[in-house]
Design an enzyme around this catalytic site. Structure first.
Site, PDB file in Angstrom:
ATOM      1  N   TYR A 140     -77.387 -57.061  47.299  1.00 59.89           N
ATOM      2  CA  TYR A 140     -76.227 -56.668  48.092  1.00 59.89           C
ATOM      3  C   TYR A 140     -76.245 -55.164  48.346  1.00 59.89           C
ATOM      4  O   TYR A 140     -76.035 -54.698  49.466  1.00 59.89           O
ATOM      5  CB  TYR A 140     -74.939 -57.080  47.379  1.00 59.89           C
ATOM      6  CG  TYR A 140     -73.690 -56.718  48.128  1.00 59.89           C
ATOM      7  CD1 TYR A 140     -73.318 -57.418  49.270  1.00 59.89           C
ATOM      8  CD2 TYR A 140     -72.866 -55.677  47.697  1.00 59.89           C
ATOM      9  CE1 TYR A 140     -72.166 -57.097  49.958  1.00 59.89           C
ATOM     10  CE2 TYR A 140     -71.704 -55.352  48.375  1.00 59.89           C
ATOM     11  CZ  TYR A 140     -71.363 -56.063  49.503  1.00 59.89           C
ATOM     12  OH  TYR A 140     -70.222 -55.745  50.186  1.00 59.89           O
ATOM     13  N   LYS A 144     -76.571 -53.117  51.985  1.00 57.78           N
ATOM     14  CA  LYS A 144     -75.636 -52.095  52.453  1.00 57.78           C
ATOM     15  C   LYS A 144     -76.356 -50.773  52.726  1.00 57.78           C
ATOM     16  O   LYS A 144     -76.027 -50.062  53.668  1.00 57.78           O
ATOM     17  CB  LYS A 144     -74.492 -51.892  51.443  1.00 57.78           C
ATOM     18  CG  LYS A 144     -73.517 -53.052  51.409  1.00 57.78           C
ATOM     19  CD  LYS A 144     -72.835 -53.245  52.756  1.00 57.78           C
ATOM     20  CE  LYS A 144     -71.764 -54.298  52.703  1.00 57.78           C
ATOM     21  NZ  LYS A 144     -71.043 -54.430  53.970  1.00 57.78           N
TER      22      LYS A 144
END
Length: 180
Positions: A140, A144
């Site tokens: 994750y 990002k």
């Protein structure tokens, strides 16, 4: 004031600086919204649930026409139905951001149908695993970080068209997306 209200920044055509999205004013009997984004068009990736849907709702409440997107048509349809049931000006389109043709189609079709794009919010990311950092939460974070790089590259290309591009990277927020 919510985290989104504090963090969310609208980036509008022909603006030379960041403009914070208007804070929602509450009265005892109803909600009153500043319509400062009236006439603006916003495109939001990954916007059919969680943070993306909250951003879509807020921009529409502030007067923008919002184009929600997701990789699944049923998610797009559900989000559009939810937001239009609140009398918000939204439409939707399938877009898997990992597919260059989908991205191109989303932006070109939106510009054609609505006369341009004023706000682009790149919200989509990979599903996180919430747990020890070495068991995939890292994926994750990496997605990002990649989004930050993509935003910088897109911002440079769209600056000549007076479209400001930004991204919001708030970390893990307790949404359905964060539960695996």
């Amino acid at each position: 004031m919510s985290v989104l209200n504090r963090c969310l920044v609208s980036l509008c055509r022909n603006q030379s600086r960041f403009l914070p999205v208007g804070v929602m004013k509450m009265t005892s009997s109803s909600k009153v919204y500043a319509r400062k984004l009236e006439g603006k068009v916003a495109v939001i990736t990954g916007s059919t649930d969680g943070i993306g849907l909250a951003i879509a709702k807020r921009l529409a409440e502030d007067g923008a026409h919002v184009v929600v997107s997701s990789r699944r048509q049923e998610n797009v349809d559900r989000a559009v139905e939810t937001l239009t049931s609140e009398n918000l000006d939204v439409s939707g389109m399938v877009c898997h951001i990992g597919n260059a043709e989908h991205r191109k189609h989303l932006l070109a079709t939106t510009a054609e149908r609505h006369g341009g794009i004023d706000i682009l919010i790149q919200n989509a990311a990979v599903n996180p695993y919430v747990g020890p950092i070495l068991e995939l939460l890292g994926a994750y974070g990496v997605s990002k970080t990649a989004l930050l790089g993509l935003t910088k590259a897109v911002a440079q290309q769209l600056a000549e068209k007076n479209i400001r591009v930004n991204c919001l990277v708030p970390g893990i927020i307790k949404t359905r997306f964060a539960k695996l």
